[in-house]
Design a protein around this motif. Structure first.
Motif, mmCIF file in Angstrom:
data_model
loop_
_atom_site.group_PDB
_atom_site.id
_atom_site.type_symbol
_atom_site.label_atom_id
_atom_site.label_comp_id
_atom_site.label_asym_id
_atom_site.label_seq_id
_atom_site.Cartn_x
_atom_site.Cartn_y
_atom_site.Cartn_z
ATOM 1 N N UNK A 1 0.842 -1.205 0.000
ATOM 2 C CA UNK A 1 0.000 0.000 0.000
ATOM 3 C C UNK A 1 0.872 1.248 0.000
ATOM 4 N N UNK A 2 0.451 2.248 -0.762
ATOM 5 C CA UNK A 2 1.195 3.510 -0.878
ATOM 6 C C UNK A 2 0.281 4.673 -0.528
ATOM 7 N N UNK A 3 0.820 5.611 0.256
ATOM 8 C CA UNK A 3 0.076 6.801 0.664
ATOM 9 C C UNK A 3 0.589 7.994 -0.142
ATOM 10 N N UNK A 4 -0.314 8.617 -0.921
ATOM 11 C CA UNK A 4 0.032 9.800 -1.704
ATOM 12 C C UNK A 4 -0.407 11.034 -0.917
ATOM 13 N N UNK A 5 0.542 11.916 -0.622
ATOM 14 C CA UNK A 5 0.238 13.172 0.072
ATOM 15 C C UNK A 5 0.626 14.327 -0.849
ATOM 16 N N UNK A 6 -0.300 15.272 -1.065
ATOM 17 C CA UNK A 6 -0.035 16.360 -2.005
ATOM 18 C C UNK A 6 -0.369 17.719 -1.402
ATOM 19 N N UNK A 7 0.311 18.730 -1.939
ATOM 20 C CA UNK A 7 0.048 20.129 -1.578
ATOM 21 C C UNK A 7 0.201 20.973 -2.833
ATOM 22 N N UNK A 8 -0.791 21.825 -3.123
ATOM 23 C CA UNK A 8 -0.748 22.699 -4.292
ATOM 24 C C UNK A 8 -1.239 24.089 -3.894
ATOM 25 N N UNK A 9 -1.073 25.055 -4.802
ATOM 26 C CA UNK A 9 -1.596 26.406 -4.593
ATOM 27 C C UNK A 9 -2.790 26.586 -5.530
ATOM 28 N N UNK A 10 -3.971 26.812 -4.947
ATOM 29 C CA UNK A 10 -5.196 26.965 -5.725
ATOM 30 C C UNK A 10 -5.142 28.205 -6.610
ATOM 31 N N UNK A 11 -6.059 28.278 -7.555
ATOM 32 C CA UNK A 11 -6.122 29.436 -8.447
ATOM 33 C C UNK A 11 -6.426 30.723 -7.688
#
Length: 194
Positions: free
Chosen positions: A102-112
């Motif tokens: 099992x792999x955990x994907x963690x993400x962070x982005x800057x919204x429009x």
């Protein structure tokens, strides 16, 4: 005295109208699909993670606002390079040789809208029966696995943490409008008494 009250009432109505217009824009962009999809079980290791959002993202020059990790059960991060932002999509390459699990994907982005937003989801890779099976399988099965991932409906369940946010944001301008209406009614009633 009447002029001051009229000005205050007009200002209250103007503020309420401005908040009502601004509220929908305050909602952050949401994750709408991912490859691999949330809770998907793959037969071969993916070469990259691709996330698609509800609007174009902001890509800062130093890439400080965008980040992603893909961590296995042992705590190893399999991300092989910096995430790339292209319009509403973020892509990150992965190291080869990812084992089953099992792999955990963690993400962070800057919204429009300029605000950061983040989230996570998981997917899994089926355990191989033999050590060489993982290495030989990609040439045969990579092509069909990719279309399944792009059409999997589970991806829409990833951004659960932000489902209630637009509804809550809508209450603020509604409350301001109610206050403005009450102020206007009080002013009109006092004027009629005079």
């Amino acid at each position: 005295m009447f002029r001051i009250r009229t000005v205050l009432a007009g200002a209250a109505v103007a503020v309420a109208a401005a908040l009502a217009v601004a509220a929908p824009a305050a909602a952050h962009d949401e994750l709408v699909s991912s490859t691999p999809a949330a809770d998907e079980q793959l037969t071969v290791a993916p070469e990259q993670i691709q996330l698609t959002f509800s609007n174009d993202l902001l890509a800062l020059e130093d890439n400080s606002g965008t980040a992603m990790t893909v961590v296995d059960d042992s705590g190893t991060d399999w991300v092989a390079g910096d995430p790339v932002v292209a319009a509403d999509t973020v892509t990150v390459p992965l190291e080869p040789g990812m084992p089953g699990g099992t792999y955990q994907v963690t993400w962070k982005v800057v919204s429009s809208d300029g605000h950061p937003t983040s989230g996570d989801y998981s997917f899994s890779i089926a355990e191989s029966d033999t050590p060489d099976e993982q290495a030989t399988a990609p040439a045969e099965t990579t092509a069909p696995a990719s279309p399944e991932a792009t059409t999997a409906p589970e991806a829409t369940t990833a951004p659960e943490q932000s489902d209630s946010r637009p509804w809550v944001m809508g209450l603020i301008p509604a409350a301001v409008l109610v206050v403005a209406v009450v102020v206007i009614i009080v002013i009109v009633a006092r004027r009629r008494r005079k």
